[in-house]
Write an enzyme that holds these catalytic residues in place. Sequence first.
Site, short mmCIF file in Angstrom:
data_model
loop_
_atom_site.label_atom_id
_atom_site.label_comp_id
_atom_site.label_asym_id
_atom_site.label_seq_id
_atom_site.Cartn_x
_atom_site.Cartn_y
_atom_site.Cartn_z
N CYS A 1 7.84 0.10 -4.39
CA CYS A 1 7.92 -0.91 -5.45
C CYS A 1 6.69 -1.80 -5.53
O CYS A 1 6.73 -2.87 -6.12
CB CYS A 1 9.18 -1.77 -5.28
N GLU B 1 7.14 -3.19 4.59
CA GLU B 1 5.83 -3.76 4.22
C GLU B 1 5.06 -4.26 5.43
O GLU B 1 3.89 -4.63 5.32
CB GLU B 1 6.01 -4.88 3.19
N GLY C 1 -23.75 11.35 -20.49
CA GLY C 1 -24.90 10.45 -20.51
C GLY C 1 -25.24 9.81 -19.18
O GLY C 1 -26.23 9.08 -19.08
N GLY D 1 6.97 -1.64 0.19
CA GLY D 1 6.27 -2.70 -0.55
C GLY D 1 4.79 -2.54 -0.26
O GLY D 1 4.24 -3.15 0.66
N THR D 2 4.13 -1.68 -1.03
CA THR D 2 2.76 -1.28 -0.68
C THR D 2 1.73 -2.38 -0.92
O THR D 2 0.61 -2.27 -0.40
CB THR D 2 2.35 0.00 -1.45
N ASN D 3 2.08 -3.43 -1.66
CA ASN D 3 1.12 -4.54 -1.80
C ASN D 3 0.91 -5.21 -0.44
O ASN D 3 -0.22 -5.34 0.04
CB ASN D 3 1.63 -5.58 -2.82
N ASP D 4 2.02 -5.64 0.19
CA ASP D 4 1.91 -6.28 1.50
C ASP D 4 1.55 -5.28 2.59
O ASP D 4 0.83 -5.61 3.53
CB ASP D 4 3.22 -7.00 1.86
N SER E 1 12.44 0.79 0.71
CA SER E 1 11.50 0.69 -0.40
C SER E 1 10.19 0.18 0.18
O SER E 1 10.16 -0.89 0.79
CB SER E 1 12.02 -0.28 -1.47
N ARG F 1 13.08 -9.57 -8.14
CA ARG F 1 12.68 -10.66 -7.23
C ARG F 1 13.54 -11.89 -7.52
O ARG F 1 13.35 -12.54 -8.54
CB ARG F 1 11.21 -11.00 -7.40
N MET G 1 -26.03 11.26 -16.20
CA MET G 1 -27.09 11.91 -15.44
C MET G 1 -28.18 12.40 -16.38
O MET G 1 -28.14 12.14 -17.57
CB MET G 1 -26.49 13.03 -14.58
N TYR H 1 11.82 7.91 -5.57
CA TYR H 1 11.45 7.25 -6.82
C TYR H 1 10.23 6.36 -6.61
O TYR H 1 9.87 6.01 -5.47
CB TYR H 1 12.61 6.41 -7.38
N ARG I 1 15.99 -7.95 -4.29
CA ARG I 1 15.39 -8.43 -3.04
C ARG I 1 15.82 -9.86 -2.79
O ARG I 1 15.70 -10.72 -3.67
CB ARG I 1 13.86 -8.35 -3.15
N HIS J 1 -23.51 8.29 -27.75
CA HIS J 1 -23.05 7.82 -26.44
C HIS J 1 -21.96 6.76 -26.58
O HIS J 1 -20.92 6.82 -25.92
CB HIS J 1 -24.25 7.24 -25.65
#
Length: 919
Positions: free
Chosen positions: A873, A787, A122, A808-811, A806, A596, A124, A893, A652, A475
């Site tokens: 993480c 990080e 729906g 820390g992809t947020n920071d 590890s 944490r 296009m 991991y 941590r 739809h």
Amino acid sequence: MAKKATVKATKSKSKSKSKKHVYFFGNGKADGNRNMKDLLGGKGAGLAEMTNAGLPVPPGFTISTEVCNIYYKEKAKIPASIEKEIAENVKKLEKAAGATLGSTDNPLLVSVRSGAKFSMPGMMDTILNLGLNDKAVEGLKTRTQNVRFAFDSYRRFIQMFGNVVLEIPKDAFEHELEAEKKSAGAKLDTDLDEKALCDVVERYKKIVKKKSGRDFPQDPNEQLKMARDAVFRSWMNPRAQEYRRIYDIPDHIGTAVNVQMMVFGNTGDRSGTGVGFTRNPATGAKEFYGEFLINAQGEDVVAGIRTPQPIRELEQVMPKAYKQLREITTRLERHYKDVQDFEFTIQDERLFMLQTRSGKRTGYAAVVIATDFVSEKLVTPKEAILLVDPESLNQLLAPGFDPGEWKKIPTATKGLPASPGAASGQVVFTADHAVEWSQQGKPVILVRRETVPDDIHGMFVAQGILTATGGMTSHAAVVGRQMGKPSVVGAGELEIDEAGKKFRVKGQTVKEGDYVSFDGLTGEVKLAQVKSKPSEILQVVNGSLDAKKSDIYQRFDTLLSWADKYRRLGVYANADLPDQAELAYRFGAGGIGLCRTEHMFFGEGRIPIVQRMILADTEKDRRTALNELLPLQRDDFYGVFKAMHGNPVTIRTIDPPLHEFLPKREDLMVDVARLEAAGKTGKELDEKRTLLARVEQLHEFNPMLGHRGVRLGITYPEITEMQTRAIIEAACLLNKEGIKVVPEIMIPLVGIPKELKDQKAIVDRVAEETMKAQGVRIKYLVGTMIEVPRGSIVADQIAEDAEFFSFGTNDLTQLTFGFSRDDVGKFLKIYQDKKILERDPFASIDVQGVGDLVRVGVERGRKARPDLKIGICGEHGGDAASVHFFHTVGLNYVSASPYRVPVARLAAAQAALAVKVGD
């Protein structure tokens, strides 16, 4: 109108002269096949495959997705070489159809439809009956001896062309149609006679002249070019862009255009049209599922304007066509090894297949279908895990209604159960209001007469969708299932007054803001707010339901056990407390990737001790407070270790700045001012002033870049000492009980190799002292959280001391972009609207920037230490697309929140099988 974004072209103009751009299908042979979705889109590839299989498919041709990109690159123009190729294929189609475009005796009519690689229901545009004009309609009338059919087809074409190509609002046409129906005393469109439909055509042509400033185009070749370009334009319409944003579909893939000979379901009572699925897309049940309308065209079914009949009733109306349809669709399911979503038209009892594609389904249905397919030996377990979108598993964890509470409330009405789940919220009547209210934190139910594709943004934020009309393939039903939104459609007793912001049902009036609840599995609607309870799977996980009594849990568990056999990546969980760790373990987490320690400080009775430690003027006083915290932290770590049954646990050390454990500066200033104004003196005022003074001392202009993480451990080594002692003591206690654990002590925010060296020396010293005191030797690891971007660049030097990394992809995302994750929401949507960013980098990994830092960190770290254990993480650990990237760069991991562990397990298996999420 929203600003038009630029689509990245993938092919240059010069290459367009020799390369094939148009692919024909017809008479049992097609230029394309099922493996050409990138070029032909899903619809075009399906039509080619069905044609090659000898199925009854009307002939036509597909203009490739590359032409869409050329169209945008050339500023809405198509090169002459491609125009010539299209014209040649029109001639081929005329020959195959035995009719001619624009003929007054035997006119060829075609449909013009979009079709991208990924299904976008729906979003296009489509034009049917193209080729009709004032003369051709007379030829159609003569050829078919059916005046009503000819003019019904013409009025439909003018409306669709006027709306899609000339951008005239649908309402303008609907208003004239309703006026004619009223004048003729007709209730339905099908009640209009020949004369009335001729009048409608004239009314529509006047609207076109008035709104567009030109007569309705009479040249079929001009009509075709205009329709083709309109479909290309629809690729960048606001609803299509919003849909792609929600489902993370890239803009640059473009849409194909399918031009196909029309077959007609609106020639009378021996004709019809329908859509269906080879299995129930809401529950996964093995049943023929779908709907049809007699004397109608395809758009009538999905638009939700008329409520169609269940597809099983077709067996009584047209038994021969029904039997053939069952045979074909069963064959298609076996051929594609997946549930098929199909469209068909029956013209004078002759069946034609118009589409087949893998059907959108709920998460619940996906798990049922995948496990059933294995039981039926249609697929292997390896193939079955590729049939389930990892993100859809979240739907199985959503709460349902408490049965006792649900039964207490009378049922106001029932509709069709289009998408399962419990929905309860405040009624709103427009998509825009749904967005506004949800931004205020209100749970909303979007109530519409019928939804339209432009409602996509409101449907996305709503708790559920309720419509008065439409069927199980309308739809609202299709999109609701895809989004995992509970949906009830075709609740015909609802009298909806969208302008008045209210609806009536059986004498009761419900206004905007009132609560309604409905069950998407039964279709029951109730006029009240209803309490929910955990999903069946969560009930098993938390121990309140026996797994043997839950069919869906057993299927869920079976699917994930298959996934575990194929994935290389370990899947850990982020958990701070023993109960969270236990939940993660039951969800299949193989360890804790992030515990944490600071979250433990907020436990009952602990904040005063933490505050005494922060307020201490001397190291001695600090150590006194830390000694009080030591047994509390040790007990926490003991509980987390025990909950993980000997699996790895990464702890941590303290990360946030110390001011986060003290009252807010502004609140203290108000308290002090209030006490002073009241003339109070004594202990309370003194304590508030002392706290305020320390908060002022700790105040930072940018605390996220300030005194936190490893910097705290270096400044106050006694904190690192206490936490290390608590970790090692807990591990030693469990070791004495016969449970071996290998603690992994993680130092956060390291960007300078000597920072880790400093902290590792403290950890090693205290660990040695503690093991000696306990009389136990245990193995432990010391590593760091990468990080800070500099940490990735000097990862080889850091790895000389670190035994694990590890990310820390947020920071790391925050520091790489220079975005504050707490404030980015103020401008992120603008960035996405302007295509500066395609997706939220905090939700799905930025592969080119942040991802490259991860890759560099992995390569350099392992160069220095080949056996370096590396994980991630951040929140990205539970994002299916990000998991695929982490697999490719060689991480050991990923670690996600406990509730995202199932998603990560399945995504990791699909990554190992080299299947990208969404393919």
